[in-house]
Motif scaffolding. Structure first.
Motif, PDB file in Angstrom:
ATOM      1  N   ARG A   1      47.632  32.478  40.104  1.00 51.41           N
ATOM      2  CA  ARG A   1      47.222  33.650  40.005  1.00 51.41           C
ATOM      3  C   ARG A   1      48.307  34.805  41.297  1.00 51.41           C
ATOM      4  O   ARG A   1      48.140  35.797  40.825  1.00 51.41           O
ATOM      5  CB  ARG A   1      46.252  33.719  40.566  1.00 51.41           C
ATOM      6  N   ILE A   2      48.144  34.330  42.461  1.00 50.76           N
ATOM      7  CA  ILE A   2      48.784  35.277  43.446  1.00 50.76           C
ATOM      8  C   ILE A   2      50.015  35.679  43.120  1.00 50.76           C
ATOM      9  O   ILE A   2      50.860  36.801  42.885  1.00 50.76           O
ATOM     10  CB  ILE A   2      48.641  35.028  44.508  1.00 50.76           C
TER      11      ILE A   2
ATOM     12  N   TYR B   1      42.037  36.313  47.828  1.00 52.94           N
ATOM     13  CA  TYR B   1      42.014  36.031  46.843  1.00 52.94           C
ATOM     14  C   TYR B   1      41.599  34.023  46.290  1.00 52.94           C
ATOM     15  O   TYR B   1      40.989  32.905  45.831  1.00 52.94           O
ATOM     16  CB  TYR B   1      43.341  34.702  46.787  1.00 52.94           C
ATOM     17  N   ILE B   2      41.382  33.434  47.424  1.00 52.17           N
ATOM     18  CA  ILE B   2      40.813  31.958  48.312  1.00 52.17           C
ATOM     19  C   ILE B   2      39.371  32.288  47.805  1.00 52.17           C
ATOM     20  O   ILE B   2      39.064  31.760  47.323  1.00 52.17           O
ATOM     21  CB  ILE B   2      40.946  31.608  49.745  1.00 52.17           C
ATOM     22  N   GLN B   3      38.499  33.063  48.159  1.00 54.13           N
ATOM     23  CA  GLN B   3      36.937  33.140  48.207  1.00 54.13           C
ATOM     24  C   GLN B   3      36.922  33.226  46.718  1.00 54.13           C
ATOM     25  O   GLN B   3      35.824  33.101  46.026  1.00 54.13           O
ATOM     26  CB  GLN B   3      36.633  34.720  48.664  1.00 54.13           C
ATOM     27  N   THR B   4      37.795  34.118  45.556  1.00 50.63           N
ATOM     28  CA  THR B   4      37.314  34.289  44.403  1.00 50.63           C
ATOM     29  C   THR B   4      37.989  32.666  43.285  1.00 50.63           C
ATOM     30  O   THR B   4      37.753  32.824  42.645  1.00 50.63           O
ATOM     31  CB  THR B   4      38.110  35.509  43.668  1.00 50.63           C
ATOM     32  N   THR B   5      38.540  32.056  44.561  1.00 48.99           N
ATOM     33  CA  THR B   5      39.137  31.090  43.655  1.00 48.99           C
ATOM     34  C   THR B   5      38.611  29.577  43.579  1.00 48.99           C
ATOM     35  O   THR B   5      37.994  29.149  42.923  1.00 48.99           O
ATOM     36  CB  THR B   5      40.006  30.770  44.041  1.00 48.99           C
TER      37      THR B   5
ATOM     38  N   TYR C   1      43.315  23.482  41.458  1.00 47.08           N
ATOM     39  CA  TYR C   1      42.511  25.172  41.723  1.00 47.08           C
ATOM     40  C   TYR C   1      43.663  25.307  42.408  1.00 47.08           C
ATOM     41  O   TYR C   1      44.715  27.007  42.757  1.00 47.08           O
ATOM     42  CB  TYR C   1      41.517  24.557  42.370  1.00 47.08           C
ATOM     43  N   LEU C   2      44.488  24.814  43.909  1.00 42.91           N
ATOM     44  CA  LEU C   2      45.473  25.424  44.230  1.00 42.91           C
ATOM     45  C   LEU C   2      46.379  25.867  43.626  1.00 42.91           C
ATOM     46  O   LEU C   2      47.116  27.129  43.723  1.00 42.91           O
ATOM     47  CB  LEU C   2      45.783  24.467  45.590  1.00 42.91           C
TER      48      LEU C   2
ATOM     49  N   LYS D   1      44.948  28.231  40.296  1.00 46.84           N
ATOM     50  CA  LYS D   1      44.291  28.853  39.788  1.00 46.84           C
ATOM     51  C   LYS D   1      44.339  29.835  41.435  1.00 46.84           C
ATOM     52  O   LYS D   1      43.492  31.059  41.387  1.00 46.84           O
ATOM     53  CB  LYS D   1      42.350  28.943  39.946  1.00 46.84           C
ATOM     54  N   LEU D   2      44.891  29.424  41.721  1.00 42.18           N
ATOM     55  CA  LEU D   2      45.252  29.885  43.452  1.00 42.18           C
ATOM     56  C   LEU D   2      46.535  31.015  43.534  1.00 42.18           C
ATOM     57  O   LEU D   2      46.984  31.901  42.779  1.00 42.18           O
ATOM     58  CB  LEU D   2      44.410  29.391  45.121  1.00 42.18           C
TER      59      LEU D   2
ATOM     60  N   THR E   1      35.138  23.269  49.501  1.00 39.53           N
ATOM     61  CA  THR E   1      36.147  23.579  48.283  1.00 39.53           C
ATOM     62  C   THR E   1      35.001  22.745  47.026  1.00 39.53           C
ATOM     63  O   THR E   1      35.357  23.962  45.540  1.00 39.53           O
ATOM     64  CB  THR E   1      37.121  22.996  47.529  1.00 39.53           C
TER      65      THR E   1
END
Length: 162
Positions: A61-62, A115-119, A53-54, A57-58, A42
Protein backbone atom coordinates in the motif's frame (compact mmCIF):
# COMPACT_ATOMS: atom_id res chain seq x y z
CA UNK A 1 17.97 -3.97 -10.07
CA UNK A 2 15.71 -4.32 -7.04
CA UNK A 3 16.81 -6.76 -4.34
CA UNK A 4 13.78 -8.95 -3.56
CA UNK A 5 13.68 -12.14 -1.55
CA UNK A 6 13.11 -15.04 -3.91
CA UNK A 7 11.01 -18.07 -3.07
CA UNK A 8 12.95 -21.12 -4.15
CA UNK A 9 13.68 -24.39 -2.45
CA UNK A 10 13.52 -24.36 1.35
CA UNK A 11 16.42 -22.41 2.82
CA UNK A 12 18.73 -23.52 5.58
CA UNK A 13 18.82 -21.52 8.80
CA UNK A 14 22.28 -20.24 7.86
CA UNK A 15 21.04 -19.06 4.45
CA UNK A 16 18.14 -17.23 6.11
CA UNK A 17 20.48 -15.60 8.63
CA UNK A 18 22.83 -14.55 5.81
CA UNK A 19 19.87 -13.14 3.87
CA UNK A 20 18.70 -11.06 6.84
CA UNK A 21 22.17 -9.69 7.56
CA UNK A 22 22.78 -8.93 3.87
CA UNK A 23 19.48 -7.04 3.53
CA UNK A 24 20.23 -5.11 6.74
CA UNK A 25 23.63 -4.05 5.41
CA UNK A 26 22.16 -3.03 2.04
CA UNK A 27 19.58 -0.79 3.74
CA UNK A 28 22.04 0.76 6.18
CA UNK A 29 24.55 1.49 3.42
CA UNK A 30 22.14 3.69 1.50
CA UNK A 31 21.83 7.42 2.05
CA UNK A 32 18.35 7.53 3.64
CA UNK A 33 17.06 7.85 7.18
CA UNK A 34 16.93 4.44 8.86
CA UNK A 35 14.21 3.46 11.29
CA UNK A 36 14.09 0.45 13.58
CA UNK A 37 10.41 -0.35 14.09
CA UNK A 38 8.86 -2.87 16.45
CA UNK A 39 5.17 -3.66 16.11
CA UNK A 40 3.40 -5.73 18.74
CA UNK A 41 -0.28 -6.27 19.50
CA UNK A 42 -1.08 -6.90 15.84
CA UNK A 43 -3.88 -9.42 16.50
CA UNK A 44 -2.09 -11.75 14.07
CA UNK A 45 -1.84 -15.27 15.44
CA UNK A 46 0.59 -16.84 12.95
CA UNK A 47 3.73 -15.83 11.11
CA UNK A 48 1.93 -16.35 7.81
CA UNK A 49 -0.87 -13.97 8.78
CA UNK A 50 1.52 -11.26 10.00
CA UNK A 51 3.71 -11.65 6.90
CA UNK A 52 0.61 -11.20 4.70
CA UNK A 53 -0.37 -8.02 6.56
CA UNK A 54 3.14 -6.59 6.40
CA UNK A 55 3.82 -7.42 2.77
CA UNK A 56 0.42 -6.97 1.16
CA UNK A 57 -1.46 -4.54 3.39
CA UNK A 58 1.36 -2.32 4.66
CA UNK A 59 4.33 -2.20 2.29
CA UNK A 60 2.45 -2.77 -0.96
CA UNK A 61 0.00 0.00 0.00
CA UNK A 62 2.81 2.44 0.83
CA UNK A 63 4.58 1.53 -2.41
CA UNK A 64 1.39 2.05 -4.41
CA UNK A 65 0.80 5.47 -2.82
CA UNK A 66 4.37 6.64 -3.46
CA UNK A 67 5.32 4.85 -6.71
CA UNK A 68 5.12 8.05 -8.79
CA UNK A 69 7.13 10.09 -6.31
CA UNK A 70 10.82 10.40 -5.55
CA UNK A 71 10.35 8.90 -2.08
CA UNK A 72 12.46 5.87 -1.16
CA UNK A 73 11.04 2.83 0.64
CA UNK A 74 13.39 -0.05 1.41
CA UNK A 75 12.50 -2.57 4.07
CA UNK A 76 13.51 -5.74 5.77
CA UNK A 77 11.47 -7.42 8.47
CA UNK A 78 11.74 -10.38 10.77
CA UNK A 79 8.75 -11.94 12.49
CA UNK A 80 9.35 -13.27 15.98
CA UNK A 81 7.53 -15.28 18.56
CA UNK A 82 7.09 -14.02 22.13
CA UNK A 83 10.20 -14.65 24.23
CA UNK A 84 8.49 -17.19 26.49
CA UNK A 85 7.47 -19.18 23.40
CA UNK A 86 10.85 -18.95 21.70
CA UNK A 87 12.64 -20.36 24.73
CA UNK A 88 11.03 -23.73 24.02
CA UNK A 89 11.48 -25.73 20.87
CA UNK A 90 7.81 -26.04 19.96
CA UNK A 91 5.70 -23.29 18.47
CA UNK A 92 2.04 -23.34 19.47
CA UNK A 93 -0.55 -23.13 16.71
CA UNK A 94 -1.87 -19.87 18.12
CA UNK A 95 0.29 -17.13 19.69
CA UNK A 96 0.91 -13.40 19.40
CA UNK A 97 3.72 -12.93 16.91
CA UNK A 98 5.40 -9.54 16.48
CA UNK A 99 7.79 -7.96 14.02
CA UNK A 100 11.00 -5.97 13.85
CA UNK A 101 11.42 -3.84 10.74
CA UNK A 102 14.42 -2.00 9.37
CA UNK A 103 13.17 0.75 7.12
CA UNK A 104 15.34 2.93 4.93
CA UNK A 105 13.01 5.64 3.72
CA UNK A 106 12.59 9.29 2.89
CA UNK A 107 8.93 9.08 3.91
CA UNK A 108 8.33 10.84 7.22
CA UNK A 109 8.16 8.93 10.48
CA UNK A 110 4.64 10.30 11.02
CA UNK A 111 3.41 8.97 7.68
CA UNK A 112 4.95 5.56 8.35
CA UNK A 113 3.24 5.44 11.74
CA UNK A 114 -0.08 6.39 10.10
CA UNK A 115 0.24 3.50 7.65
CA UNK A 116 0.99 1.07 10.48
CA UNK A 117 -1.91 2.36 12.58
CA UNK A 118 -4.34 1.90 9.68
CA UNK A 119 -3.03 -1.56 8.77
CA UNK A 120 -3.52 -3.08 12.23
CA UNK A 121 -6.41 -2.56 14.65
CA UNK A 122 -4.65 -1.29 17.75
CA UNK A 123 -0.92 -1.93 17.40
CA UNK A 124 1.81 -1.00 19.82
CA UNK A 125 4.46 0.74 17.74
CA UNK A 126 8.00 1.71 18.63
CA UNK A 127 9.83 3.69 15.94
CA UNK A 128 13.43 4.65 16.56
CA UNK A 129 15.60 6.65 14.18
CA UNK A 130 18.89 4.74 14.15
CA UNK A 131 20.47 6.62 11.25
CA UNK A 132 23.22 8.22 13.35
CA UNK A 133 23.67 5.49 15.95
CA UNK A 134 27.19 4.13 16.11
CA UNK A 135 25.95 0.72 17.24
CA UNK A 136 23.28 0.17 14.58
CA UNK A 137 25.20 -2.76 13.09
CA UNK A 138 24.56 -4.62 16.35
CA UNK A 139 20.88 -4.50 15.46
CA UNK A 140 21.46 -7.11 12.73
CA UNK A 141 22.43 -9.57 15.48
CA UNK A 142 19.28 -8.65 17.37
CA UNK A 143 17.18 -9.50 14.31
CA UNK A 144 18.53 -13.06 14.19
CA UNK A 145 18.34 -13.84 17.91
CA UNK A 146 15.62 -16.46 17.31
CA UNK A 147 17.54 -18.05 14.46
CA UNK A 148 16.64 -21.56 15.59
CA UNK A 149 13.00 -20.67 14.76
CA UNK A 150 13.55 -18.84 11.47
CA UNK A 151 11.82 -20.13 8.36
CA UNK A 152 11.23 -18.66 4.93
CA UNK A 153 7.92 -17.24 6.22
CA UNK A 154 9.56 -15.32 9.11
CA UNK A 155 11.23 -12.61 7.06
CA UNK A 156 11.07 -10.58 3.88
CA UNK A 157 12.81 -7.62 2.26
CA UNK A 158 12.65 -5.34 -0.76
CA UNK A 159 15.47 -2.95 -1.51
CA UNK A 160 15.85 -0.74 -4.57
CA UNK A 161 19.30 0.49 -5.54
CA UNK A 162 20.17 4.01 -4.49
Amino acid sequence: MTLIKKKNAPKSIQTIVDDIIYSFHKITSQNTPIYAITITNTDCKTTEELRFYLTNKLFNRIHKDYKHSLEVLNYSFVIEYPTKVSMGNQIPDNCEVHTHIILGTTISKEHIEYYIQTTFRNPDILIEDITKRDDKMNYANYLIKQKHLLTDDNYNYKIKPS
